[in-house]
Scaffold this active site. Sequence first.
Site, PDB file in Angstrom:
ATOM      1  N   GLU A  97     -16.353 -68.830   2.151  1.00  0.00           N
ATOM      2  CA  GLU A  97     -15.322 -69.113   3.423  1.00  0.00           C
ATOM      3  C   GLU A  97     -15.666 -70.499   3.771  1.00  0.00           C
ATOM      4  OE1 GLU A  97     -14.875 -65.467   6.074  1.00  0.00           O
ATOM      5  OE2 GLU A  97     -16.947 -65.891   5.909  1.00  0.00           O
ATOM      6  N   SER A 157     -23.158 -67.750   8.779  1.00  0.00           N
ATOM      7  CA  SER A 157     -22.370 -66.291   8.695  1.00  0.00           C
ATOM      8  C   SER A 157     -21.608 -66.384   9.699  1.00  0.00           C
ATOM      9  CB  SER A 157     -23.270 -65.472   8.376  1.00  0.00           C
ATOM     10  OG  SER A 157     -24.223 -65.449   9.060  1.00  0.00           O
ATOM     11  N   ASN A 201     -17.779 -61.439   8.184  1.00  0.00           N
ATOM     12  CA  ASN A 201     -18.742 -60.522   8.830  1.00  0.00           C
ATOM     13  C   ASN A 201     -17.936 -60.011  10.036  1.00  0.00           C
ATOM     14  OD1 ASN A 201     -20.979 -60.775   7.447  1.00  0.00           O
ATOM     15  ND2 ASN A 201     -21.488 -62.985   7.959  1.00  0.00           N
ATOM     16  N   HIS A 256     -19.630 -71.105   3.762  1.00  0.00           N
ATOM     17  CA  HIS A 256     -20.290 -69.839   3.942  1.00  0.00           C
ATOM     18  C   HIS A 256     -20.221 -69.044   2.438  1.00  0.00           C
ATOM     19  CE1 HIS A 256     -20.567 -65.323   5.656  1.00  0.00           C
ATOM     20  NE2 HIS A 256     -21.521 -66.016   5.163  1.00  0.00           N
TER      21      HIS A 256
END
Length: 283
Positions: free
Chosen positions: A152, A119, A190, A140
């Site tokens: 992602e 992540s 994130n 991801h």
Amino acid sequence: MNIQTIMVVGAGQMGSGIAQVAAASGLQVLLHDTSPEFLKRGMLSIDKQLSRSVEKGKLTQDGMKEILRRIQPTEFIELAEQADLVIEAISENMALKVLLFHRLDGICPPHTIIATNTSSLPISEIAAVTGRPARVIGMHFMNPVPVMPLVEVIRGLETSQEVFEVVCGLSERLGKIPVEVNDFPGFVSNRILMPMINEAVFTVYEGVASVESVDKVMKLGMNHPMGPLELADFIGLDTCLSIMEILYEGFKDSKYRPCPLLRKYVKAGRLGRKSGQGFYTYS
Ligand code: CAA
């Protein structure tokens, strides 16, 4: 390149979700973890999710059996030699990931793509420990994997265009929408989400509002499906902290400093839903 068999390494929340979605899309899935208990827990969670779909009439009993039949739980990582694609979904620990990628590189045939569901960790650095950096990529997924449409896709410095296209195509086959982002700490998801969660923890730490009030503000005022603290419990406070550490370390900017309250909860073993207690208590 036609992907038929994948191995998912790590049967936790993310790994079992990825295995479920892949098997539901017709792929043969090897689900690897280091202990039979972890595998059992992962398979139970898949069983539970699929049973819910059957109860809701979205899946037939036979369909469920078919999906489960396509997933082979295994303690033997050597079976990665059968995989066209390996998706690593272990904990966010660079040392462990590097060891695992080195090992997988020795087991997998040359055509195998090795993807990481990290992540926030650097893809190029993970790829560099293998002899096939052109076939290493970030993939991801979001939690809960069966529900969230985003993947992602992150290229390392050496990732080939062919591998990028195969992984985007596979994501679509899994019913997901791939979005390409560059290899920077936290990628996009994130880098934006975790500082928001961290700031929510600061508002509680500084006595600005209660846990419930912070979540209510963001749910009622911003239409978020979960408040940031409820979401932090859902993701896992240890995961949130480790991502904040990666952002803080990666950018060397004080705006990413993890809130001391988040650190305190993790040290005390309050990890969120998975441990029964985080910002909320779970029975
Ligand atoms: N696994 C599989 N399916 C699940 C699920 C789970 N854990 N939780 C809920 N669902 C399904 C339900 O079965 C239901 O499916 P149907 O529509 O087919 O009936 C659907 O999701 C909606 O669930 P509910 O009605 O029970 O509950 P809800 O409407 O409150 O939705 C939620 C639950 C989808 C989790 C929603 O609250 C939500 O979107 N929360 C935010 C999640 C989020 O932000 N995820 C990203 C986390 S960050 C991340 O993953 C990246 C990282 O690196 C940390």
